[in-house]
Structures are given as C-alpha cells and as structure tokens.
Design a protein around this motif. Structure first.
Motif, PDB file in Angstrom:
ATOM      1  N   TYR A 137       4.086  84.510  73.812  1.00  0.00           N
ATOM      2  CA  TYR A 137       5.146  83.744  73.646  1.00  0.00           C
ATOM      3  C   TYR A 137       5.111  83.489  71.940  1.00  0.00           C
ATOM      4  CZ  TYR A 137       5.435  82.983  78.644  1.00  0.00           C
ATOM      5  OH  TYR A 137       5.427  83.209  79.981  1.00  0.00           O
ATOM      6  N   GLY A 138       5.659  84.387  71.139  1.00  0.00           N
ATOM      7  CA  GLY A 138       5.767  84.280  69.814  1.00  0.00           C
ATOM      8  C   GLY A 138       4.886  84.954  68.974  1.00  0.00           C
ATOM      9  N   GLU A 139       3.931  85.297  69.613  1.00  0.00           N
ATOM     10  CA  GLU A 139       2.712  86.205  69.122  1.00  0.00           C
ATOM     11  C   GLU A 139       2.288  87.303  70.060  1.00  0.00           C
ATOM     12  OE1 GLU A 139       0.011  83.607  66.823  1.00  0.00           O
ATOM     13  OE2 GLU A 139      -0.023  82.898  68.724  1.00  0.00           O
ATOM     14  N   GLY A 140       1.726  88.373  69.514  1.00  0.00           N
ATOM     15  CA  GLY A 140       1.463  89.505  70.402  1.00  0.00           C
ATOM     16  C   GLY A 140       1.816  90.741  69.814  1.00  0.00           C
ATOM     17  N   GLY A 141       1.520  91.836  70.677  1.00  0.00           N
ATOM     18  CA  GLY A 141       1.589  93.094  70.382  1.00  0.00           C
ATOM     19  C   GLY A 141       2.955  93.312  69.698  1.00  0.00           C
ATOM     20  N   LEU A 142       4.023  92.934  70.120  1.00  0.00           N
ATOM     21  CA  LEU A 142       5.460  93.230  69.366  1.00  0.00           C
ATOM     22  C   LEU A 142       6.109  92.114  68.489  1.00  0.00           C
ATOM     23  CD1 LEU A 142       6.948  94.871  72.458  1.00  0.00           C
ATOM     24  CD2 LEU A 142       5.423  95.824  70.820  1.00  0.00           C
ATOM     25  N   ALA A 143       5.010  91.425  67.972  1.00  0.00           N
ATOM     26  CA  ALA A 143       5.377  90.228  67.009  1.00  0.00           C
ATOM     27  C   ALA A 143       5.915  90.895  65.726  1.00  0.00           C
ATOM     28  CB  ALA A 143       4.327  89.257  66.762  1.00  0.00           C
ATOM     29  N   GLY A 144       7.058  90.167  65.264  1.00  0.00           N
ATOM     30  CA  GLY A 144       7.803  90.587  64.163  1.00  0.00           C
ATOM     31  C   GLY A 144       9.074  91.637  64.290  1.00  0.00           C
ATOM     32  N   LYS A 145       9.083  92.063  65.418  1.00  0.00           N
ATOM     33  CA  LYS A 145      10.333  92.819  65.851  1.00  0.00           C
ATOM     34  C   LYS A 145      11.418  91.616  66.490  1.00  0.00           C
ATOM     35  CE  LYS A 145       7.722  96.763  66.883  1.00  0.00           C
ATOM     36  NZ  LYS A 145       8.090  97.498  65.641  1.00  0.00           N
ATOM     37  N   ARG A 146      12.745  92.282  66.817  1.00  0.00           N
ATOM     38  CA  ARG A 146      13.734  91.480  67.491  1.00  0.00           C
ATOM     39  C   ARG A 146      14.369  92.469  68.390  1.00  0.00           C
ATOM     40  NH1 ARG A 146      16.035  88.097  63.423  1.00  0.00           N
ATOM     41  NH2 ARG A 146      18.198  89.034  63.580  1.00  0.00           N
ATOM     42  N   ALA A 147      14.841  91.345  69.563  1.00  0.00           N
ATOM     43  CA  ALA A 147      15.555  92.278  70.643  1.00  0.00           C
ATOM     44  C   ALA A 147      16.766  91.765  71.213  1.00  0.00           C
ATOM     45  CB  ALA A 147      14.632  91.995  71.816  1.00  0.00           C
ATOM     46  N   LEU A 148      17.561  92.372  71.333  1.00  0.00           N
ATOM     47  CA  LEU A 148      19.033  92.220  71.690  1.00  0.00           C
ATOM     48  C   LEU A 148      19.553  92.730  73.092  1.00  0.00           C
ATOM     49  CD1 LEU A 148      22.032  91.050  71.082  1.00  0.00           C
ATOM     50  CD2 LEU A 148      22.407  93.446  69.922  1.00  0.00           C
ATOM     51  N   VAL A 149      19.818  92.040  73.781  1.00  0.00           N
ATOM     52  CA  VAL A 149      20.522  92.370  75.257  1.00  0.00           C
ATOM     53  C   VAL A 149      22.134  92.408  74.967  1.00  0.00           C
ATOM     54  CG1 VAL A 149      21.375  91.529  77.426  1.00  0.00           C
ATOM     55  CG2 VAL A 149      18.843  91.324  76.714  1.00  0.00           C
ATOM     56  N   VAL A 172      20.083  82.975  83.434  1.00  0.00           N
ATOM     57  CA  VAL A 172      19.754  83.888  84.339  1.00  0.00           C
ATOM     58  C   VAL A 172      18.911  84.976  83.631  1.00  0.00           C
ATOM     59  CG1 VAL A 172      21.188  85.616  85.443  1.00  0.00           C
ATOM     60  CG2 VAL A 172      21.931  83.333  85.602  1.00  0.00           C
ATOM     61  N   LEU A 173      19.145  85.176  82.327  1.00  0.00           N
ATOM     62  CA  LEU A 173      18.466  86.125  81.649  1.00  0.00           C
ATOM     63  C   LEU A 173      17.218  85.657  81.180  1.00  0.00           C
ATOM     64  CD1 LEU A 173      21.385  87.629  79.391  1.00  0.00           C
ATOM     65  CD2 LEU A 173      20.287  88.855  81.451  1.00  0.00           C
ATOM     66  N   PHE A 174      16.700  84.235  81.513  1.00  0.00           N
ATOM     67  CA  PHE A 174      15.469  83.950  80.912  1.00  0.00           C
ATOM     68  C   PHE A 174      14.206  84.742  81.118  1.00  0.00           C
ATOM     69  CE2 PHE A 174      11.742  80.992  81.441  1.00  0.00           C
ATOM     70  CZ  PHE A 174      11.879  80.305  79.999  1.00  0.00           C
ATOM     71  N   PRO A 175      14.019  84.986  82.470  1.00  0.00           N
ATOM     72  CA  PRO A 175      12.843  86.279  82.581  1.00  0.00           C
ATOM     73  C   PRO A 175      12.866  87.255  81.600  1.00  0.00           C
ATOM     74  CG  PRO A 175      14.070  85.667  84.714  1.00  0.00           C
ATOM     75  CD  PRO A 175      14.714  85.042  83.593  1.00  0.00           C
ATOM     76  N   LEU A 176      14.037  87.777  81.140  1.00  0.00           N
ATOM     77  CA  LEU A 176      13.863  88.705  80.265  1.00  0.00           C
ATOM     78  C   LEU A 176      13.800  88.342  78.737  1.00  0.00           C
ATOM     79  CD1 LEU A 176      14.347  91.937  79.411  1.00  0.00           C
ATOM     80  CD2 LEU A 176      16.923  91.677  79.477  1.00  0.00           C
ATOM     81  N   LEU A 177      14.643  87.289  78.246  1.00  0.00           N
ATOM     82  CA  LEU A 177      14.631  86.807  76.922  1.00  0.00           C
ATOM     83  C   LEU A 177      13.304  85.992  76.454  1.00  0.00           C
ATOM     84  CD1 LEU A 177      18.300  85.118  76.865  1.00  0.00           C
ATOM     85  CD2 LEU A 177      17.509  87.406  75.922  1.00  0.00           C
ATOM     86  N   HIS A 178      12.783  85.257  77.502  1.00  0.00           N
ATOM     87  CA  HIS A 178      11.526  84.533  77.314  1.00  0.00           C
ATOM     88  C   HIS A 178      10.467  85.062  77.846  1.00  0.00           C
ATOM     89  CE1 HIS A 178       8.432  81.001  77.706  1.00  0.00           C
ATOM     90  NE2 HIS A 178       9.253  80.581  76.508  1.00  0.00           N
ATOM     91  N   GLY A 179      10.514  85.729  78.935  1.00  0.00           N
ATOM     92  CA  GLY A 179       9.320  86.234  79.719  1.00  0.00           C
ATOM     93  C   GLY A 179       8.898  87.938  79.422  1.00  0.00           C
TER      94      GLY A 179
END
Length: 256
Positions: A137-149, A172-179
C-alpha cells in the motif's frame, strides 16, 4: 518515459484495438519508449498452476503452496519463461498501462491471470523493509512506478456516477486501483474511461481518441489518486483507518 502497455481484448479491429493504435502512435510522436503485451495474441496462459514454478519433483511437497512456490521460484529464477519475460518488461518500465473492456465489473479473465501469474510474491509483494515492516500500500516491489487503466464500458456515464445503479466507477475499480496497483507500490492514476462504447458514432470515436491523446500528452504530470500509505500513520495496528480521518464515513472511499 518507458511505458509497458498491456492490452486485453480478443479483437484488434474493435474500439479498443483502434484506441491502442492511436495510443502507440501518440507515444511514438512524443518520443516515449514503449513495449506492448497483447495478451490474446500472445496466447497468454491465464491460470496459476505448478508448471509456473519449475521442477517440484526434487522436493517433498504434499500440496502446492502458491505463495511460497512463487517466492522460491522467483528467487531461483525458475519461474516459467513467459512470466519472467513479463517481469522483465515491468522492471524496464516506469509507467504501466492496462487496457481492457470492463466485463462483469472487472478486467477479462486473461488479464486477471496476468496479475495472478506475474506479480508474484517476492517480486510484486511480500517484501520487508530493513526494520521488518511489510512493504505494501504505497511501498513494495513496484514502488516508484505509475499505473493507468484505459477501459471501455457499454453503459452510459450516469450509470457509473455517484448515485448510478452500477456503482461509482472509481469504487468499482477499487480492487484494481488500490488492491493491485497501490498494494504493490504503484501510484494509481485516474482511469481513462470510454462510456457507451457499443453506441459510439464516428464523431464520438474521434472525440474519445482526441481525449486519450491528450491524456498521454499530460501523463507525466498527472497527479495520482491520493490513497493513504499503510505505513504513513493513517492506520492503527489493526490496519483500520484512524477515526480522525474521514470521520463518520465508511466504505472504500475513506482510503483516499
């Protein structure tokens, strides 16, 4: 920028395929590097199974423990080749774009399978900080990258509004955007959505294509969704949002 565009639609002659062509042309005109994963054309395997993790025969294994096998195989570089290729693309990219039609309020199964198989424990999640804290949740293996749907829906925009029957789209997209994105550390950008996709006229398409081009022109400057960090003090020891934040409210909206 270095952009990985993950495309999940079975028909390249569709609205989605046309927008993909527009998008890649725009990225090239802006001088961005890009790579594409067209999952249907790749014949992407959408299900996790033991074949993902190399040879299990040399070890005692009463049952498949997916998380543990993901982490072991990632560390030993014995994940299947298709998974390792996608992880290499992710490592290369600074921005990931996921384009798909919204089916049953989520991405097609082939894209869900991409997340399941590629964002493995040890790579996308399951990492610890020097102090032993879990990085998510804000840190982790992909921190520093950005993601767009980038997605298309058949319904009218009003049906996905704050009081629309389908539910507010960002929720509706919360599981993808946040989770998925935020959980692995990626900053989630506001989604690009084409509404009424099955009823677009030529003029409608021209408008949507122009809006997508504009989003890509400003992609580097787009503010991400302001989700709370798990380790930023917003949550208590039980991972519950502190009462002084969004007081009296509940539901997924409180995490912004």
């Amino acid at each position: 920028m270095k952009i990985l565009w993950v495309f999940a639609h079975p028909e390249r002659r569709s609205l989605g395929g046309s927008l993909l062509t527009e998008a890649l042309r725009t990225l090239e005109s802006l001088g961005h590097e890009h790579r594409t994963s067209d999952l249907y054309r790749m014949g992407w395997k959408a299900v996790v199974d033991a074949d993902d993790f190399g040879d299990l025969g040399g070890r005692s294994c009463e049952r498949l423990l997916v998380g543990a096998e993901q982490e072991r195989a990632y560390a030993e570089r014995s994940l299947s080749e298709d998974i390792r290729r996608e992880q290499e693309k992710i490592t290369w990219a600074d921005t990931l774009v996921f384009q798909f039609p919204l089916w049953w309020f989520g991405p097609p199964a082939i894209l869900k399978g991409w997340f399941d198989r590629v964002l493995v424990q040890g790579f996308g999640f399951g990492l610890k900080g020097p102090d032993g804290r879990t990085l998510r949740y804000g840190e982790g293996g992909l921190a520093g990258k950005r993601a767009l749907v980038v997605t298309s829906v058949g319904a009218r925009e009003s049906g996905f509004g704050p009081r629309g029957i389908h539910g507010q789209l960002d929720q509706v997209l919360f599981p993808l955007l946040h989770g998925t994105f935020w959980y692995t550390g990626m900053a989630a950008l506001p989604p690009f959505v084409v509404y009424g996709a099955d009823r677009l006229t030529a003029a409608d398409y021209a408008r949507e294509a122009a809006e997508l081009r504009e989003r890509l022109h400003t992609l580097h400057a787009t503010d991400p969704l302001p989700f709370h960090h798990e380790n930023g003090g917003a949550y208590d020891e039980d991972l519950v949002l502190r009462p002084e934040l969004a007081p009296g409210l509940s539901g997924v909206g409180v995490h912004r």
